[in-house]
Motif scaffolding. Structure first.
Motif, PDB file in Angstrom:
ATOM      1  N   ASP A  18       0.831  -1.203   0.000  1.00 48.59           N
ATOM      2  CA  ASP A  18       0.000   0.000   0.000  1.00 48.59           C
ATOM      3  C   ASP A  18       0.868   1.256   0.000  1.00 48.59           C
ATOM      4  O   ASP A  18       0.539   2.257  -0.656  1.00 48.59           O
ATOM      5  CB  ASP A  18      -0.921  -0.006   1.214  1.00 48.59           C
ATOM      6  CG  ASP A  18      -1.925   1.130   1.181  1.00 48.59           C
ATOM      7  OD1 ASP A  18      -2.705   1.208   0.216  1.00 48.59           O
ATOM      8  OD2 ASP A  18      -1.918   1.958   2.122  1.00 48.59           O
ATOM      9  N   ARG A  74       2.166   1.648  -3.525  1.00 52.35           N
ATOM     10  CA  ARG A  74       1.101   2.110  -4.423  1.00 52.35           C
ATOM     11  C   ARG A  74       0.862   3.605  -4.278  1.00 52.35           C
ATOM     12  O   ARG A  74       0.734   4.337  -5.277  1.00 52.35           O
ATOM     13  CB  ARG A  74      -0.191   1.345  -4.112  1.00 52.35           C
ATOM     14  CG  ARG A  74      -1.395   1.773  -4.966  1.00 52.35           C
ATOM     15  CD  ARG A  74      -2.673   1.162  -4.438  1.00 52.35           C
ATOM     16  NE  ARG A  74      -2.973   1.614  -3.095  1.00 52.35           N
ATOM     17  CZ  ARG A  74      -3.563   2.777  -2.805  1.00 52.35           C
ATOM     18  NH1 ARG A  74      -3.879   3.624  -3.785  1.00 52.35           N
ATOM     19  NH2 ARG A  74      -3.815   3.106  -1.552  1.00 52.35           N
ATOM     20  N   GLU A 122      -1.777   1.533  -9.808  1.00 53.50           N
ATOM     21  CA  GLU A 122      -2.841   0.647  -9.368  1.00 53.50           C
ATOM     22  C   GLU A 122      -2.428  -0.779  -9.713  1.00 53.50           C
ATOM     23  O   GLU A 122      -1.589  -0.999 -10.602  1.00 53.50           O
ATOM     24  CB  GLU A 122      -4.166   0.987 -10.063  1.00 53.50           C
ATOM     25  CG  GLU A 122      -4.677   2.391  -9.754  1.00 53.50           C
ATOM     26  CD  GLU A 122      -5.045   2.573  -8.294  1.00 53.50           C
ATOM     27  OE1 GLU A 122      -5.340   1.536  -7.640  1.00 53.50           O
ATOM     28  OE2 GLU A 122      -5.027   3.716  -7.802  1.00 53.50           O
ATOM     29  N   TYR A 123      -2.993  -1.740  -9.025  1.00 57.02           N
ATOM     30  CA  TYR A 123      -2.541  -3.112  -9.248  1.00 57.02           C
ATOM     31  C   TYR A 123      -3.697  -4.098  -9.081  1.00 57.02           C
ATOM     32  O   TYR A 123      -4.731  -3.782  -8.487  1.00 57.02           O
ATOM     33  CB  TYR A 123      -1.424  -3.471  -8.263  1.00 57.02           C
ATOM     34  CG  TYR A 123      -1.882  -3.522  -6.817  1.00 57.02           C
ATOM     35  CD1 TYR A 123      -2.395  -4.700  -6.271  1.00 57.02           C
ATOM     36  CD2 TYR A 123      -1.806  -2.388  -5.988  1.00 57.02           C
ATOM     37  CE1 TYR A 123      -2.823  -4.758  -4.958  1.00 57.02           C
ATOM     38  CE2 TYR A 123      -2.225  -2.434  -4.681  1.00 57.02           C
ATOM     39  CZ  TYR A 123      -2.728  -3.613  -4.164  1.00 57.02           C
ATOM     40  OH  TYR A 123      -3.161  -3.664  -2.861  1.00 57.02           O
TER      41      TYR A 123
END
Length: 421
Positions: free
Chosen positions: A40, A43, A49-50
């Motif tokens: 997190d 990111r 985004e993943y």
């Protein structure tokens, strides 16, 4: 106009304490734990985004004979994922198909076994001395008794002192002195009395040491740990062992030139999916498993948190030590440099260690030596622990009865005419 964030694929799976699959209130399956906290952070600060997915075989990755890889490393090799969470033990083979981040943790692997318990020992009253010491005491009894009989017989010849039943009296005196009992008979001359003085001092040392050690063993009993290293495991046949599939430990043992490692690899059972999924079987004594030390600590944490007791034990000797664990990135990934910077910040600030520590809050209760489990002062002896002395007493009584019967037969049956005369 907002810039669209790049979208990448991330592969990961459950490995406690690093990550655990949980079902959310909306029914969604989500990976939680320190690795997701870390992802997190990546990111948010790297602005991507993943989508997270697990490998079908749920393995970390081992190389096949044709050069392809299984597990998460296989997804990295085939460019199906940009990042693999792992974390992975850094090996030269894996480095050929992926790039590793800076080390997250130095991990070791040990053996997870059922927790040894304090068991009553029928032969416990013999344990204060080793077998060699008991043999030396027996040799001392025979030699001192023989010397006493010879000296008393010789002094009787010299000083014309008649002593009847010399061998019987010398043997009885030696035994009574060793057991700290008094004897009505003593040699009348200085040579025999010198042996008496020497044997009295030796017997005092023997019996004082025995009673002191036995008292300490009964007051503070120690649990015998039969498996505390890899040689201990491979030298026994009562407890089978398994290794997690896709683990770096498999090629490590397979390719090792150490014979003990080879025995552990060849003698293992079918590979298990995850140590944490096998905790009940391990605690029930069905088999042992090779697990990372942090996984063993997490297993102990869960065990104590749910039962209030400790049913698992991790060997003190490690199978593989100080493996460098890292995230894996695809080769020449543009995300690696910034990810390393953020990982370094998390490590130096202590956040990563805090996330791990929060997963292991109750593990310390089960990291103690098993001898300290459930100790509540002095424990009463049970019947099994006392059967050893009882068997010894029964054996002595039966031996005495045999001697009595031999004397009776010799005196009243074999020599009836002398008896009636």
């Amino acid at each position: 106009m907002a810039v669209e964030k790049p979208f990448i694929m991330v592969t990961g799976d459950e490995w406690m304490p690093f990550g655990k699959w949980e079902i959310m209130d909306n029914g969604e399956r989500r990976l939680t734990g320190p690795l997701m906290e870390l992802l997190d952070v990546l990111r948010r600060y790297m602005e991507f985004e993943y989508e997270l997915f697990s490998p079908p075989d749920r393995g970390w990755g081992i190389m096949r004979g044709n050069g392809s890889w299984t597990g998460m490393i296989g997804h990295i090799q085939r460019k199906e994922a940009e990042i693999a969470l792992g974390p992975f033990a850094m090996t030269p083979q894996r480095s050929s198909v992926c790039d590793f981040s800076i080390p997250l943790v130095h991990e070791s692997f040990a053996i997870l076994t059922p927790r040894p318990r304090l068991e009553s020992d029928v032969s416990g009253f013999l344990k204060p001395f080793a077998a060699q010491v008991w043999l030396l005491i027996l040799a001392s009894l025979l030699s001192v008794g023989t010397a006493m009989a010879c000296v008393v017989w010789a002094e009787g010849k010299i000083f014309r002192v008649i002593t009847r039943n010399i061998v019987s009296k010398a043997s009885t005196w030696v035994l009574l002195t060793l057991s700290q009992e008094g004897s009505e008979w003593l040699p009348k001359e200085d040579g025999g009395r010198l042996i008496v003085t020497t044997w009295l001092l030796a017997s005092l040392v023997f019996m004082t040491s025995y009673s002191g050690i036995l008292t300490a063993m009964l007051t503070l009993p120690r649990v015998v740990i039969t498996i505390d290293s890899l040689p201990d495991l491979v030298s026994q046949s009562a407890l089978p062992w398994h290794i997690q599939s896709g683990s770096a430990l498999l090629p490590y043992l397979r390719d090792s030139e150490d014979e003990t490692h080879q025995q552990a690899y060849r003698g293992r059972g079918a590979d298990i999916q995850d140590c944490m999924w096998s905790l009940q079987d391990i605690s029930d004594g069905k088999f042992a498993a090779f697990c990372s030390v942090l996984t063993i600590w997490k297993a102990m944490d869960l065990d104590y948190s749910t039962t209030g007791q400790c049913h698992l034990y991790g060997t003190r000797e490690k199978v593989m030590s100080n493996a460098i664990m890292s995230l894996a990135f695809s080769k020449n990934s543009t995300y690696l440099a910034k990810a390393n910077y953020l990982l370094r910040v998390l490590l130096e600030s202590g956040l990563w260690n805090k996330w791990l520590k929060d997963e292991l809050t109750n593990s310390s209760h089960c990291l103690r030596h098993p001898s300290l489990d459930g100790r509540e002062g002095i424990q009463p002896l049970d019947m099994k622990a006392f059967t050893g002395p009882l068997y010894f007493l029964l054996g002595g009584a039966m031996f005495g009865m045999v001697v009595f019967l031999c004397e009776y037969v010799s005196q009243y049956i074999l020599k009836p005419s002398q008896t009636t005369a």
